[in-house]
Design a protein around this motif. Structure first.
Motif, PDB file in Angstrom:
ATOM      1  N   GLY A 156       0.838  -1.215   0.000  1.00  0.00           N
ATOM      2  CA  GLY A 156       0.000   0.000   0.000  1.00  0.00           C
ATOM      3  C   GLY A 156       0.860   1.247   0.000  1.00  0.00           C
ATOM      4  N   VAL A 160       1.231   4.135  -3.016  1.00  0.00           N
ATOM      5  CA  VAL A 160       0.793   5.533  -2.860  1.00  0.00           C
ATOM      6  C   VAL A 160       1.948   6.448  -3.214  1.00  0.00           C
ATOM      7  CG1 VAL A 160       0.055   7.264  -1.205  1.00  0.00           C
ATOM      8  CG2 VAL A 160      -0.933   5.000  -1.132  1.00  0.00           C
ATOM      9  N   LYS A 161       3.158   6.096  -2.738  1.00  0.00           N
ATOM     10  CA  LYS A 161       4.339   6.905  -3.036  1.00  0.00           C
ATOM     11  C   LYS A 161       4.571   6.999  -4.533  1.00  0.00           C
ATOM     12  CE  LYS A 161       7.218   5.848   0.557  1.00  0.00           C
ATOM     13  NZ  LYS A 161       8.111   4.794   0.827  1.00  0.00           N
ATOM     14  N   ASP A 165      -2.773   7.287  -5.593  1.00  0.00           N
ATOM     15  CA  ASP A 165      -3.311   7.873  -4.377  1.00  0.00           C
ATOM     16  C   ASP A 165      -4.822   7.744  -4.251  1.00  0.00           C
ATOM     17  OD1 ASP A 165      -2.930  11.300  -5.646  1.00  0.00           O
ATOM     18  OD2 ASP A 165      -3.934   9.507  -6.414  1.00  0.00           O
ATOM     19  N   SER A 166      -5.496   7.102  -5.196  1.00  0.00           N
ATOM     20  CA  SER A 166      -6.923   6.848  -4.993  1.00  0.00           C
ATOM     21  C   SER A 166      -7.163   5.356  -5.207  1.00  0.00           C
ATOM     22  CB  SER A 166      -7.775   7.667  -5.967  1.00  0.00           C
ATOM     23  OG  SER A 166      -7.392   7.412  -7.288  1.00  0.00           O
ATOM     24  N   TRP A 167      -7.854   4.753  -4.242  1.00  0.00           N
ATOM     25  CA  TRP A 167      -7.994   3.297  -4.220  1.00  0.00           C
ATOM     26  C   TRP A 167      -9.445   2.868  -4.227  1.00  0.00           C
ATOM     27  CZ3 TRP A 167      -4.257  -0.680  -2.496  1.00  0.00           C
ATOM     28  CH2 TRP A 167      -2.933  -0.211  -2.580  1.00  0.00           C
ATOM     29  N   THR A 184      -4.761  -1.315   5.341  1.00  0.00           N
ATOM     30  CA  THR A 184      -4.287  -0.620   4.148  1.00  0.00           C
ATOM     31  C   THR A 184      -4.917   0.753   4.036  1.00  0.00           C
ATOM     32  OG1 THR A 184      -4.258  -2.801   3.113  1.00  0.00           O
ATOM     33  CG2 THR A 184      -3.799  -0.936   1.704  1.00  0.00           C
ATOM     34  N   ILE A 188      -3.046   4.328   3.636  1.00  0.00           N
ATOM     35  CA  ILE A 188      -3.259   5.187   2.472  1.00  0.00           C
ATOM     36  C   ILE A 188      -3.586   6.600   2.927  1.00  0.00           C
ATOM     37  CG2 ILE A 188      -4.787   5.636   0.510  1.00  0.00           C
ATOM     38  CD1 ILE A 188      -5.155   2.598   0.342  1.00  0.00           C
ATOM     39  N   LYS A 189      -4.508   6.668   3.906  1.00  0.00           N
ATOM     40  CA  LYS A 189      -4.921   7.996   4.372  1.00  0.00           C
ATOM     41  C   LYS A 189      -3.747   8.711   5.030  1.00  0.00           C
ATOM     42  CE  LYS A 189      -9.791   6.936   4.847  1.00  0.00           C
ATOM     43  NZ  LYS A 189     -10.303   5.797   5.610  1.00  0.00           N
ATOM     44  N   SER A 191      -0.733   8.462   4.249  1.00  0.00           N
ATOM     45  CA  SER A 191       0.215   8.921   3.227  1.00  0.00           C
ATOM     46  C   SER A 191      -0.399   9.972   2.328  1.00  0.00           C
ATOM     47  CB  SER A 191       0.660   7.752   2.350  1.00  0.00           C
ATOM     48  OG  SER A 191       0.935   6.635   3.113  1.00  0.00           O
ATOM     49  N   GLY A 193      -3.425   9.684   0.687  1.00  0.00           N
ATOM     50  CA  GLY A 193      -4.256   9.199  -0.409  1.00  0.00           C
ATOM     51  C   GLY A 193      -5.725   9.125  -0.005  1.00  0.00           C
TER      52      GLY A 193
END
Lengths: 407, 295, 310
Positions: A156, A160-161, A165-167, A184, A188-189, A191, A193
């Motif tokens: 994850g 994102v890196k 950034d959208s899942w 996950t 994501i949030k 980082s 995303g």
């Protein structure tokens, strides 16, 4: 007349059950029980190869040191109650000292209390849930190879890196899938995303993901996160290809093993990102280990689960030899405490350390599946994209709320 | 974008189309089951296992004999049909005089044996089977990408369903078969070899399942559990349609596929169980199903 | 009082003797598993053997009993007696509700409806938070019985399970050998005639169904306490299939058939567990053999050979 015949019949039946009663072994020897799925969706992930790797470790260490070690195995069919039943029997009657492997999080969790009650050693290589070293941690337990938090951070976090950034999640609707999605999503949030949506499909029993995949496509997310495992992952990837999902989205298989890639074939799996803590072709040591164990499992190269069984057994035997076999057999808590104190080293994972909550800090590697043209030999499937050292790969100790950790 | 019940229009139509495609599978599978029950009064619980064998036959033909998809569409049903005939002659025919229950239990046992054996030799992860190159790719319908192969599945299913319905309802062979199941001794008195007719019909029903198996192989990985996922739904289809009605099974199969597809949009967790809800409602109101005619 | 003939009394005493002796020779936890399975099979036998209704959904009652008992033991810390009673009550209530819907049909339609209803119960258990989904309800304490008997001791637990089983077994036979039971038999033999005699057959069938489901719930609840876990397997259709197999193997409609079936099936599963997939194949093969050649089951065939009704 009737008494003797009727009694005869029932006694005969009882007699067939007699193999259940066995005399206890007289000489102090160790017994390891490998419990995993040998006939269902996870049979290639663990299965017979885990047993082979365990026996490999026994051969290399115990035989050289003159220790008597026996390895037995059974199929838990992914059923917690069957697993509890087998494990109780193993501990009560069959003198098993160490329980090993146990994939499928619901089964893994069910056995925590049994191992604790009987004061035996329980090392899990196959299951994913990070609560095993969190709220459900136990002083008899070590989580050896990976967990949902490590997968979330590696796959994850890295995606994102890299711009994903959208899942949108495709999640198996049970504890493991939901946990994986939760871990996950949190990462994501954190980082920066966004999670645009999720489709939770009935588990088990779903083999057609087409409508969920179409929903994912229409969401406009950049990444499709597969929070499932085994046959479900294989099917969802195949169908994602069929529907052209991989043209507009990147597919992140949150839990996938090299054995699954083998089933899919490079044509379908190419370009996928996944995380394992072991790859047979990673370095000279892993290659040497694979070469040694391959004759015992010719059709199946070892994945991280299998390597974990080897590594855990080796370390257990080293510690048992150090303590003395009789001492090791007496108390699971003592043995596990010693295992945490002694640094771990082997050909599979190199040098690692087992933390206070029972978490073995293996490094995590983010792999990308090669294109068919890039693969030069059998099982040459991965190229390394990123690696995270063991002490950064896992959830920080304080966040786990493990009761046996002194604050 | 048009919104219907909070779901974007294109998505809804996409799901309906997908539901129809699934319905094609249900219709094909329940057709074989309906033929066997309607004509022979056997509740064939082994149907899922036979569907799986059809898939495996296609895979084996490809991997052991190099025979591709299109020939497999014909060969696999023939091979599995013959297997079905052997099964019928040796085992199932002994139960005709007994209660339905025993046929159900026997075929249930057979399905356990077949699936267990395949699981032992081939594992559970599934074996890959590629979509034939001429059917690969997808067309852009505007609201979704439709894989060409899935379109082909619907077409093939419709053709086969229609052909079977026609054969049974409109040809003289079909008429003889229907007569034989209503009054076997009388038809035999006319000189028709009834046991052979029954055996061939069972083989035909099995072949239909195997055909569906070949169609399924490229979409779902070929694995021993694939029958399990379908069998519950397919039984529900047959019961709702009316056990023994060919037309009932076809229409209900497609219909349930659409209902399931819609459920996946609004409440995906329930999509596996909506079939049973429908079955309970139908059975309570119409005791013999939608089109059923026999008691 | 229970309608046992002389051979059946002897059989019953032999069975009790074995129940008393075996835990000193064999592994008590295994025997408890056998007893729970036997009670479950006996409850199923009540319906198929004496009323003639094949239900493919008994797992729903067994499993829900298991969940309710597990929940009350773990979170409300009740006495084991109350927990098991609640399990039985759950089975009964569910039995009345589902039975009311299913009883209107018969034969294959009844079987299909019970299967469908059980699937819906399975789905409910899958989604409802209190069941714990895939994990099930784990670490259920053994607790105490009647306030003072500590069930953590395997032997104490065993005697409790044995008592539950024997009571259930005798209850079933008390029901069969009573005026109510006679009417059930009449309904099985010729329902239209029973109706013409003025009996409301649907009501009788529903009562029998409910009693059977209650005992299934008791069996499930007891099992949950013994193993400390209640999972989705308990409500899955394979459990329904297994109880059919057990009763068929032992002998449908016989007194001791379900018990014998439970012994054989449990022993077989235990022994074959190390062989993985072969368990399913063997179970299937036994089904096939039983249906083809062995329709009366072990006890039935034995009884026919000795010309006894067992």
């Amino acid at each position: 007349m009737t008494i003797s015949r009727r009694t005869l019949l029932t006694t005969a039946t009882a007699a067939t059950a007699l193999p259940l009663v066995r005399a206890r072994a007289q000489t102090p020897s160790l017994k390891i029980g490998v419990l995993n799925d040998q006939s269902g969706p996870y049979m290639n992930t663990g299965g017979a190869t885990s047993v082979a790797c365990t026996k490999q470790a026994v051969e290399e260490f115990a035989n050289a040191q003159g220790m008597k070690v026996e390895v037995i195995s059974a199929d838990h069919q992914n059923k917690p109650d069957l697993a509890v039943s087998i494990t109780r029997q193993w501990f009560d009657r069959d003198g098993v000292d160490m329980l090993l492997d146990v994939p499928t999080s619901s089964v893994a969790l069910a056995l925590q209390s049994v191992a604790r009650e009987k004061n035996k050693v329980y090392i899990n290589s196959g299951a994913a849930s990070s609560t095993l070293t969190g709220e459900q941690c136990s002083p008899n337990f070590i989580h050896w190879t990976y967990d949902t938090w490590m997968l979330a951070k590696s796959t994850g976090g890295a995606m994102v890196k890299a711009g994903g950034d959208s899942w949108y999640f495709l999640t198996a609707d049970y504890a493991f899938g939901k946990q994986l999605q939760a871990d996950t999503s949190a990462l994501i949030k954190a980082s920066g995303g966004k999670v645009l949506g999720a489709a939770q499909y009935p588990f088990p029993g779903t083999s057609d993901f087409s409508s969920f995949l179409v929903q994912a496509q229409s969401s406009g997310a950049k990444v499709l996160g597969l929070a499932n495992a085994g046959a479900d992952t294989v099917n969802s990837i195949k169908q994602a290809n069929e529907f052209g999902v991989n043209r507009s989205m990147k597919v992140a298989a949150l839990l996938m093993f090299i054995t699954d890639v083998h089933v899919l074939g490079l044509d379908t799996a190419k370009g996928l990102n996944l995380t394992e803590s072991f790859y047979w072709d990673l370095n000279d040591r892993t290659r040497a280990f694979t070469k040694r164990v391959l004759p015992k499992t010719p059709t199946n190269y070892p994945n991280m689960d299998h390597a974990g069984c080897y590594s855990a057994t080796l370390h257990y035997l080293k510690v048992a030899h150090d303590m003395g076999v009789a001492e090791a057999k007496k108390s699971g808590v003592e043995t596990v405490a010693r295992m945490k104190k002694m640094p771990v080293e082997d050909d599979c994972f190199g040098k690692t350390q087992i933390r206070e909550d029972g978490r073995n800090l293996t490094p995590s590697f983010l792999f990308e599946v090669k294109q068919p043209s890039e693969s030069k030999g059998p099982w040459d499937y991965f190229k390394l994209v990123a690696s995270t050292p063991g002490d950064e790969a896992y959830r920080p100790l304080a966040d786990g709320h493990c009761s046996i950790v002194k604050a | 974008m048009i919104m219907i019940f909070g779901i974007p229009g294109p998505l809804l139509f996409g799901q309906l189309l997908l539901g129809l495609i699934n319905g094609a599978f249900y219709a094909m599978l329940s057709l074989g089951l309906a033929v066997i029950f309607g004509m022979l009064n056997i509740i064939n619980f082994a149907h899922g296992a036979l569907f799986m064998m059809g898939s495996f036959a296609a895979w084996m033909l490809l991997n052991y004999l190099g025979i591709g998809y299109f020939p497999a569409l014909i060969l696999s049903p023939v091979i599995i049909g013959i297997f079905g005939i052997v099964m019928e002659k040796t085992v199932i025919s002994r139960l005709y005089k007994l209660d339905h229950l025993y046929g159900l239990l026997l075929t249930f046992g057979l399905s356990l044996v077949i699936e267990g054996l395949f699981r032992n030799y081939y594992g559970s992860s599934g074996l890959p089977y590629q979509i034939p190159s001429v059917l690969q790719g997808a067309t852009n319908l505007g609201f979704m990408f439709l894989p060409i192969y899935r379109g082909w599945v619907v077409l093939a299913a419709l053709v086969v369903c229609f052909a079977t319905w026609f054969a049974i309802e409109k040809t003289s062979l079909g008429a003889t078969l229907r007569a034989a199941t209503e009054n076997a001794p009388l038809v035999q008195a006319f000189g028709v070899d009834v046991p052979r007719l029954i055996t061939l019909t069972y083989g035909g029903g099995v072949a239909l399942a195997a055909f569906a198996g070949v169609l399924a192989a490229p979409i779902y990985s070929v694995n021993p559990n694939m029958g399990d996922n379908f069998i519950n739904t397919v039984f529900a289809v047959v019961v709702i349609g009316g056990m023994g009605s060919i037309l009932g099974s076809i229409l209900t199969g497609f219909g349930l596929g659409v209902v399931e597809g819609l459920t996946k949009v609004f409440y995906p967790e329930a999509s596996a169980t909506v079939v049973f809800l429908v079955m309970v409602i139908v059975l309570l109101t119409l005791p013999h199903g939608l089109f059923g005619k026999r008691a | 009082m229970f309608g046992f003939s002389r051979p059946q009394w002897i059989g019953f005493l032999a069975m009790v003797a074995l129940i008393v002796v075996c835990p000193y020779v064999l592994y008590p936890v295994f025997l408890m598993r056998v007893l729970c399975a036997a009670l479950f099979a006996c409850s199923f036998n009540l319906m198929i053997g004496y009323v003639g209704l094949l239900s493919f959904g008994q797992a729903a009652f067994f499993g829900m009993g298991s969940y309710v008992t597990a929940w009350t033991m773990k979170f409300w810390h009740v006495d084991a007696v109350i927990a098991i009673a609640l399990g039985g009550a759950t089975g009964a209530v569910l039995g009345v509700c589902l039975g009311y819907l299913a009883i209107r049909r018969s034969g294959i339609y009844f079987a299909m409806i019970t299967l469908a209803l059980a699937q819906m119960v399975y789905f409910f258990c899958l989604e409802a938070p209190f069941t714990g989904g895939e994990d099930g309800i784990q670490q259920v304490p053994r607790g105490h019985l009647l306030g003072f008997i500590n069930l953590n001791d395997d032997m104490a637990m065993y005697w409790v399970v044995a008592a539950v089983f024997i009571s259930g077994f005798l209850l079933i036979h008390r029901i069969i050998h009573s005026p109510f039971g006679q009417v059930l038999k009449a309904i099985r033999e010729n329902e239209p005639r029973a109706t013409s005699l003025g009996y409301r057959t649907d009501d009788y069938k529903l009562i029998a169904f409910t009693l059977s489901c209650m005992l299934a719930g008791v069996a499930g609840g007891t099992k949950a306490i013994v193993f400390g876990i209640a999972t989705l397997t308990d409500v899955h259709y394979s459990t329904s299939g297994e109880v059919v197999l057990t009763t068929l193997l032992g002998g449908l409609g016989t007194v001791f058939g379900p018990v014998m079936g439970a012994v054989v099936v449990s022993a077989m599963e235990n022994y074959l567990a190390q062989f993985g997939s072969w368990v399913t194949v063997t179970q299937g093969a036994i089904f096939v053999v039983c249906v083809l050649a062995f329709r009366r089951g072990i006890v039935g065939e034995f009884g026919a050979w000795r010309k006894l009704a067992l």
